[in-house]
Design an enzyme around this catalytic site. Structure first.
Site, PDB file in Angstrom:
ATOM      1  N   SER A 226       0.835  -1.193   0.000  1.00 58.75           N
ATOM      2  CA  SER A 226       0.000   0.000   0.000  1.00 58.75           C
ATOM      3  C   SER A 226       0.880   1.258   0.000  1.00 58.75           C
ATOM      4  O   SER A 226       1.682   1.446  -0.903  1.00 58.75           O
ATOM      5  CB  SER A 226      -0.958  -0.038   1.199  1.00 58.75           C
ATOM      6  OG  SER A 226      -1.970   0.932   1.088  1.00 58.75           O
ATOM      7  N   GLU A 345      -8.982  -5.101  -4.819  1.00 56.56           N
ATOM      8  CA  GLU A 345      -8.286  -4.141  -3.973  1.00 56.56           C
ATOM      9  C   GLU A 345      -9.243  -3.234  -3.193  1.00 56.56           C
ATOM     10  O   GLU A 345      -8.921  -2.787  -2.093  1.00 56.56           O
ATOM     11  CB  GLU A 345      -7.341  -3.279  -4.815  1.00 56.56           C
ATOM     12  CG  GLU A 345      -6.128  -4.008  -5.367  1.00 56.56           C
ATOM     13  CD  GLU A 345      -5.048  -4.230  -4.317  1.00 56.56           C
ATOM     14  OE1 GLU A 345      -5.268  -3.868  -3.144  1.00 56.56           O
ATOM     15  OE2 GLU A 345      -3.986  -4.767  -4.677  1.00 56.56           O
ATOM     16  N   HIS A 454      -7.582  -5.606  -0.282  1.00 60.91           N
ATOM     17  CA  HIS A 454      -6.359  -4.836  -0.062  1.00 60.91           C
ATOM     18  C   HIS A 454      -5.653  -5.315   1.208  1.00 60.91           C
ATOM     19  O   HIS A 454      -6.277  -5.437   2.261  1.00 60.91           O
ATOM     20  CB  HIS A 454      -6.720  -3.355   0.049  1.00 60.91           C
ATOM     21  CG  HIS A 454      -5.569  -2.423   0.035  1.00 60.91           C
ATOM     22  ND1 HIS A 454      -4.665  -2.358  -1.004  1.00 60.91           N
ATOM     23  CD2 HIS A 454      -5.155  -1.486   0.940  1.00 60.91           C
ATOM     24  CE1 HIS A 454      -3.773  -1.432  -0.750  1.00 60.91           C
ATOM     25  NE2 HIS A 454      -4.032  -0.895   0.429  1.00 60.91           N
TER      26      HIS A 454
END
EC number: 3.1.1.1
Length: 575
Positions: A226, A345, A454
Site C-alpha cells: 500500500s 483491492e 487490499h
C-alpha cells in the site's frame, strides 16, 4: 595424570563450544550486537515449525528525534550512546490517530502489541536468524509499512517467521506520517517529503550497520504494501536513493497512484486551514514554521485531519519532476522488481473507511455520482465510463461489484501495470502477480462477495500462520493456506537473494515481458497473460483521447487518474 587429562579435555570441550558459538553467531537468549552508534542488546523469539530461534532487536534509532527545530526538516543523524542499549521493547509509533490501528485490528482479524505514540519515532526493528553475525552476509529485506501515509508502524509486523524459514534478515522501519511527514511551503524553508527522507535515512543506517547483525549491505531488497509500496516505487524514481538498495517489491501501490497529486489551489486552501486553526501567519514561510514548531503534537494532528492538502510534492530534490515524467523518461535506476495487486483491492477495507454504504449495493446513478466525485470526471464523459463498465448490469449487487472493481482498477491495477510496463521497457527485470485467495479467517466476518482484498497478501508474505509472538497475523489458517504462505515466503526470499523469485519445488513465475505474463497466487498457483489489458487501454488511451479531442485535458477538473497515468506526449498534444 588422568585428572590432568580430564581437566584438559573439559577445557578443550569449552574451547570448541565457544568457537562453535562464535561461528554460529554467539547464539544466546540475550544477543548483543555492535553498531556504529553503540552496543545493543536484543532478545530471542521462536516460530512454529522451526527449532532455531530468531534474534530480535526492537527500537533501534536510525535518526535523531524530529522534535522542536527538527520538526518539518530532514532527518538528522542519530545520537550515539555509551552504555549497552536495551532493544527489547517496541518503539513508539509515529504520531497518528491510534483509533484507526485499533479498528484495523478488528477488520483484519490481527492483534498488535500495545504501542505508545510520539513524534520521537524514527526507529527500526531487526529480525535475524540466531546464528547470523558479522560475516554471515545474509540477504536483507527492509519492510516499509503502509497505512495511507496516515497510520501504521514497524511493530505491527513480525519478521521472525520470514527470517527463520528463509535465512534472510528482516528490517521493519517507521517514518513520519500525515502532516508531520508531508507539510510543505513549496519553498526552501519547508520543501516537504519528510516521510521519504526518513526512509532514505533508514536505508543509510542499514547500509552502514546491517553487517553487524549478519546482513549484507550489498544485497538489500525493499518491500512494502500500500503506502509502503508507493514509497518503494518513489524511492526507485528518486536520484537520492542511488546505491542504497538493489531489488524492490511493490505490493498494491506505485508512485503514480491517483490522489497523491495535489494542485496549487489545494495547497493554498490547506495553508488557509493552517491559518484558521493554528492562528499562524502563512504569508511568511519562516514565521509560519516557527509558529507550527511551537504547536503541540495533538494540535498538528487535528490540523492534519482537517485538510489533506499536504502530500508528496515535486521538491526538485527527492522528486526532480512528477513521478509519471520520471517513469516515462526511463532514466530511473532499473533494479529487479516485483509488482503486484490483489484481485479485489477495493473490496472491503477501503470502502469501509471511505464509503461503507456502497457495500450494501448500488444503482447505476449512485455509482456514477461516486465516480464523478472521487475521480473528478466531467459529467459529459460519464456515459463513456457507464457504457464500458456497467453495460448489461442491472442488479444492485452486480453494479456494486462492478463499481468496486472500477475503483480497484483506477487506484491499483492500472497504475501497477503502467509502472510494470515502464520498468520492463527500461530493461529492468520485472515480475508481476495477482493475489487471488480470500483468507479463511474472514469466513464469518466479511461479506461473501469479497475476494482478495487490499493487504490480504501480507499475512502470507510474513508467514503469519507460523508466528507465535506479540503480533498475531493469521489465526485459523488452513493447511492449504500454510502451504501457500511457505511458497510466497520462498518466492519473496529467492527474489531477495538473486533478483529471480523462482526456485526448486515452486511453480514457474515467468518474467513480465512483452507477453505480459503474471503469476496467479492462490492455493493452486497458475500463470496468466495480459491482466485486465482492456481496462488499461480504456483508462490510458480510449477515454483520454476522447477527452483530448474536446480539450478537456486542459480543464482544472481533469480526472486525477488520467493526469497521473498519461504520458507527457499526450499531455503536450492536448495543450
Amino acid at each position: 595424570m588422568s585428572g590432568d587429562w580430564v581437566h584438559t579435555g573439559q577445557a578443550l570441550i569449552w574451547v570448541l563450544w565457544i568457537f562453535a558459538a562464535i561461528i554460529r553467531g554467539s547464539v544466546t537468549e540475550e544477543p548483543h550486537r555492535y553498531t556504529r552508534l553503540g552496543w545493543v542488546q536484543g532478545k530471542q523469539a521462536t516460530v512454529l515449525g522451526r527449532l532455531e530461534p530468531v534474534n530480535v532487536f526492537l527500537g533501534i534509532p536510525f535518526a535523531a528525534p524530529p522534535l522542536g527545530p527538527l520538526r518539518f526538516s530532514n532527518p538528522q543523524p542519530p545520537i550515539p550512546w555509551h552504555d549497552l542499549r536495551e532493544a527489547t521493547t517496541y518503539p513508539n509509533v509515529c504520531f497518528q490517530n491510534l483509533e484507526w490501528l485499533f479498528i484495523y485490528q478488528n477488520l483484519l482479524k490481527v492483534h498488535y502489541p500495545k504501542l505508545g505514540v510520539s513524534e520521537d519515532c524514527l526507529y527500526l526493528n531487526i529480525y535475524a536468524p540466531a546464528y547470523a553475525n558479522d560475516g554471515s552476509r545474509l540477504p536483507v529485506m527492509m519492510w516499509i509499512p503502509g497505512g495511507g501515509f496516515e497510520t501504521g508502524s514497524a511493530s505491527i509486523f513480525d519478521g521472525s517467521a520470514l527470517a527463520a524459514y528463509e535465512d534472510v534478515l528482516i528490517v521493519t522501519i517507521q517514518y513520519r506520517l500525515g502532516i508531520f511527514g508531508f507539510f510543505n511551503t513549496q519553498n526552501q524553508h519547508a520543501p516537504g517529503n519528510w516521510a521519504f527522507q526518513d526512509q532514505l535515512a533508514a536505508l543509510q543506517w542499514v547500509r552502514e550497520n546491517i553487517n553487524y547483525f549478519g546482513g549484507n549491505p550489498d544485497s538489500v531488497t525493499i518491500f512494502g504494501g500500500s503506502a509502503g509500496a508507493i514509497s518503494i516505487s518513489s524511492l526507485i524514481l528518486s536520484p537520492l536513493s542511488a546505491g542504497l538498495f538493489h531489488r524492490a517489491i511493490m505490493q498494491s501501490g506505485v508512485a503514480i497512484i491517483p490522489s497523491l497529486k495535489n494542485f496549487d489551489d489545494e495547497l493554498k486552501h490547506g495553508l488557509q486551514v493552517v491559518a484558521d486553526v493554528c492562528k499562524c501567519n502563512v504569508s511568511d514561510s519562516k514565521v509560519l514554521l516557527k509558529c507550527l514548531r511551537e504547536k503541540s503534537s495533538l494540535e498538528l494532528l487535528s490540523l492534519g485531519q482537517k485538510t489533506k492538502a499536504f502530500t508528496r510534492v515535486v521538491d526538485g530534490s527527492f522528486f526532480p519532476e512528477e513521478p509519471m515524467e520520471l517513469l516515462s523518461q526511463k532514466t530511473f535506476k532499473t533494479v529487479p522488481s516485483i509488482i503486484g495487486v490483489n484481485n479485489q483491492e477495493c473490496g472491503y477495507i477501503l470502502p469501509m473507511r471511505e464509503a461503507p454504504e456502497i457495500l450494501f449495493g448500488s444503482n447505476e446513478s449512485t455509482a456514477l455520482t461516486l465516480i464523478h466525485v472521487l475521480l473528478h470526471i466531467p459529467p459529459q464523459y460519464m456515459h463513456i465510463v457507464a457504457k464500458d463498465y456497467f453495460h448489461g448490469k442491472h442488479s444492485l449487487t452486480d453494479i456494486r461489484d462492478t463499481l468496486l472493481d472500477l475503483f480497484g482498477d483506477v487506484f491499483f491495477v492500472v497504475p501497477g501495470l503502467v509502472t510494470a510496463r515502464n520498468h520492463r521497457d527500461a530493461d529492468g527485470p520485472v515480475y508481476f502477480y495477482e493475489f487471488q485467495h480470500r483468507p479463511n479467517c474472514f469466513q464469518n466476518t466479511r461479506p461473501a462477495f469479497v475476494k482478495a482484498d487490499h493487504t490480504d497478501e501480507i499475512r502470507f508474505v510474513f508467514g503469519g500462520p507460523f508466528l507465535e509472538g506479540d503480533v498475531v497475523m493469521f489465526e485459523e489458517a488452513t493447511e492449504d493456506e500454510k502451504l501457500l504462505s511457505r511458497k510466497m515466503m520462498s518466492y519473496w526470499a529467492n527474489f531477495a537473494r538473486s533478483g529471480d523469485p523462482n526456485g526448486d519445488d515452486l511453480p514457474l513465475w515467468p518474467a513480465y515481458d512483452q507477453n505480459e505474463s503474471y503469476l496467479k497466487l492462490d492455493v493452486n498457483i497458475s500463470t496468466g497473460w495480459r491482466l485486465k489489458d482492456r481496462r488499461v487501454e480504456f483508462w490510458t488511451d480510449t477515454l483520454p483521447l476522447i477527452m483530448s479531442a474536446s480539450k478537456a485535458l486542459l480543464s482544472p477538473t481533469f480526472p486525477l487518474i488520467l493526469f497521473s497515468l498519461l504520458p507527457p506526449s499526450l499531455l503536450s498534444i492536448a495543450s
